[in-house]
Design a protein around this motif. Structure first.
Motif, PDB file in Angstrom:
ATOM      1  N   THR A   5       0.804  -1.220   0.000  1.00 46.50           N
ATOM      2  CA  THR A   5       0.000   0.000   0.000  1.00 46.50           C
ATOM      3  C   THR A   5       0.841   1.275   0.000  1.00 46.50           C
ATOM      4  O   THR A   5       0.283   2.367  -0.121  1.00 46.50           O
ATOM      5  N   LEU A   6       2.152   1.120   0.156  1.00 50.13           N
ATOM      6  CA  LEU A   6       3.070   2.259   0.219  1.00 50.13           C
ATOM      7  C   LEU A   6       2.751   3.202   1.375  1.00 50.13           C
ATOM      8  O   LEU A   6       2.971   4.407   1.307  1.00 50.13           O
ATOM      9  N   VAL A   7       2.232   2.631   2.464  1.00 51.84           N
ATOM     10  CA  VAL A   7       1.931   3.397   3.673  1.00 51.84           C
ATOM     11  C   VAL A   7       3.047   3.131   4.682  1.00 51.84           C
ATOM     12  O   VAL A   7       3.401   1.970   4.924  1.00 51.84           O
ATOM     13  N   PRO A   8       3.604   4.178   5.290  1.00 54.87           N
ATOM     14  CA  PRO A   8       4.653   3.976   6.294  1.00 54.87           C
ATOM     15  C   PRO A   8       4.173   3.079   7.440  1.00 54.87           C
ATOM     16  O   PRO A   8       2.992   3.113   7.822  1.00 54.87           O
ATOM     17  N   LYS A   9       5.082   2.304   7.966  1.00 55.95           N
ATOM     18  CA  LYS A   9       4.736   1.312   8.988  1.00 55.95           C
ATOM     19  C   LYS A   9       4.061   1.939  10.205  1.00 55.95           C
ATOM     20  O   LYS A   9       3.075   1.411  10.713  1.00 55.95           O
ATOM     21  N   ASN A  10       4.557   3.078  10.679  1.00 62.34           N
ATOM     22  CA  ASN A  10       3.961   3.689  11.867  1.00 62.34           C
ATOM     23  C   ASN A  10       2.524   4.157  11.599  1.00 62.34           C
ATOM     24  O   ASN A  10       1.663   4.074  12.470  1.00 62.34           O
ATOM     25  N   VAL A  11       2.241   4.604  10.398  1.00 58.48           N
ATOM     26  CA  VAL A  11       0.884   5.014  10.029  1.00 58.48           C
ATOM     27  C   VAL A  11      -0.024   3.787   9.959  1.00 58.48           C
ATOM     28  O   VAL A  11      -1.150   3.792  10.477  1.00 58.48           O
ATOM     29  N   MET A  12       0.463   2.719   9.344  1.00 55.61           N
ATOM     30  CA  MET A  12      -0.326   1.483   9.243  1.00 55.61           C
ATOM     31  C   MET A  12      -0.620   0.919  10.630  1.00 55.61           C
ATOM     32  O   MET A  12      -1.745   0.484  10.910  1.00 55.61           O
ATOM     33  N   GLN A  13       0.380   0.927  11.497  1.00 53.42           N
ATOM     34  CA  GLN A  13       0.166   0.432  12.862  1.00 53.42           C
ATOM     35  C   GLN A  13      -0.904   1.253  13.574  1.00 53.42           C
ATOM     36  O   GLN A  13      -1.723   0.708  14.320  1.00 53.42           O
ATOM     37  N   ARG A  14      -0.920   2.539  13.317  1.00 53.68           N
ATOM     38  CA  ARG A  14      -1.939   3.406  13.918  1.00 53.68           C
ATOM     39  C   ARG A  14      -3.330   3.049  13.386  1.00 53.68           C
ATOM     40  O   ARG A  14      -4.294   2.964  14.152  1.00 53.68           O
ATOM     41  N   TYR A  15      -3.447   2.828  12.077  1.00 54.93           N
ATOM     42  CA  TYR A  15      -4.733   2.432  11.494  1.00 54.93           C
ATOM     43  C   TYR A  15      -5.232   1.128  12.109  1.00 54.93           C
ATOM     44  O   TYR A  15      -6.401   1.009  12.468  1.00 54.93           O
ATOM     45  N   ILE A  16      -4.340   0.167  12.213  1.00 57.96           N
ATOM     46  CA  ILE A  16      -4.726  -1.140  12.771  1.00 57.96           C
ATOM     47  C   ILE A  16      -5.151  -0.992  14.228  1.00 57.96           C
ATOM     48  O   ILE A  16      -6.148  -1.576  14.661  1.00 57.96           O
ATOM     49  N   SER A  17      -4.415  -0.205  15.000  1.00 58.00           N
ATOM     50  CA  SER A  17      -4.777  -0.017  16.414  1.00 58.00           C
ATOM     51  C   SER A  17      -6.117   0.711  16.541  1.00 58.00           C
ATOM     52  O   SER A  17      -6.909   0.404  17.429  1.00 58.00           O
ATOM     53  N   LEU A  18      -6.379   1.675  15.645  1.00 55.96           N
ATOM     54  CA  LEU A  18      -7.681   2.353  15.652  1.00 55.96           C
ATOM     55  C   LEU A  18      -8.812   1.374  15.353  1.00 55.96           C
ATOM     56  O   LEU A  18      -9.886   1.443  15.965  1.00 55.96           O
ATOM     57  N   LEU A  19      -8.582   0.470  14.419  1.00 56.88           N
ATOM     58  CA  LEU A  19      -9.589  -0.542  14.111  1.00 56.88           C
ATOM     59  C   LEU A  19      -9.860  -1.457  15.289  1.00 56.88           C
ATOM     60  O   LEU A  19     -11.010  -1.787  15.588  1.00 56.88           O
ATOM     61  N   HIS A  20      -8.820  -1.866  15.976  1.00 57.77           N
ATOM     62  CA  HIS A  20      -9.004  -2.731  17.146  1.00 57.77           C
ATOM     63  C   HIS A  20      -9.743  -1.992  18.260  1.00 57.77           C
ATOM     64  O   HIS A  20     -10.578  -2.576  18.948  1.00 57.77           O
ATOM     65  N   GLU A  21      -9.444  -0.711  18.406  1.00 55.18           N
ATOM     66  CA  GLU A  21     -10.048   0.078  19.480  1.00 55.18           C
ATOM     67  C   GLU A  21     -11.486   0.492  19.174  1.00 55.18           C
ATOM     68  O   GLU A  21     -12.372   0.362  20.012  1.00 55.18           O
ATOM     69  N   HIS A  22     -11.754   0.969  17.968  1.00 58.14           N
ATOM     70  CA  HIS A  22     -13.059   1.537  17.639  1.00 58.14           C
ATOM     71  C   HIS A  22     -13.918   0.678  16.717  1.00 58.14           C
ATOM     72  O   HIS A  22     -15.074   1.010  16.464  1.00 58.14           O
TER      73      HIS A  22
END
Length: 95
Positions: A5-22
């Motif tokens: 996806t050409l998304v930086p790892k820290n941004v992707m990790q944030r997206y995944i954590s947001l999905l788990h949380e919300h």
């Protein structure tokens, strides 16, 4: 996933954590900016991570030229299906 996806790892990790949380994530922007592709790839990643079948675990609904009534009907069908076979899609993408 980050490479695809050409998304930086820290941004992707944030997206995944947001999905788990919300339990949901909203991408918005102009047409042609890969929002649908990105949502699909994240959905596939989560399905694989939880050892589920991609074909049956991801549901797509394209809202273009649809009404809120169409969306309600689609969601009601998913709910109805879940009461019959006790299974709902793991990922739902509204595009």
């Amino acid at each position: 996933l980050c490479f695809d996806t050409l998304v930086p790892k820290n941004v992707m990790q944030r997206y995944i954590s947001l999905l788990h949380e919300h339990k949901n994530l909203l991408f918005c922007g102009p047409s042609g900016t890969s929002k649908s592709y990105f949502a699909k790839r994240i959905g596939e990643y989560l399905v694989k991570k939880h050892n589920k079948d991609i074909e049956t675990s991801i549901a797509y609904f394209n809202v273009e030229n649809k009404t809120s009534k169409d969306l309600k009907q689609y969601l009601n069908n998913i709910l109805e299906q879940s009461t019959i076979c006790d299974e709902v899609p793991f990922v739902l993408i509204l595009d």
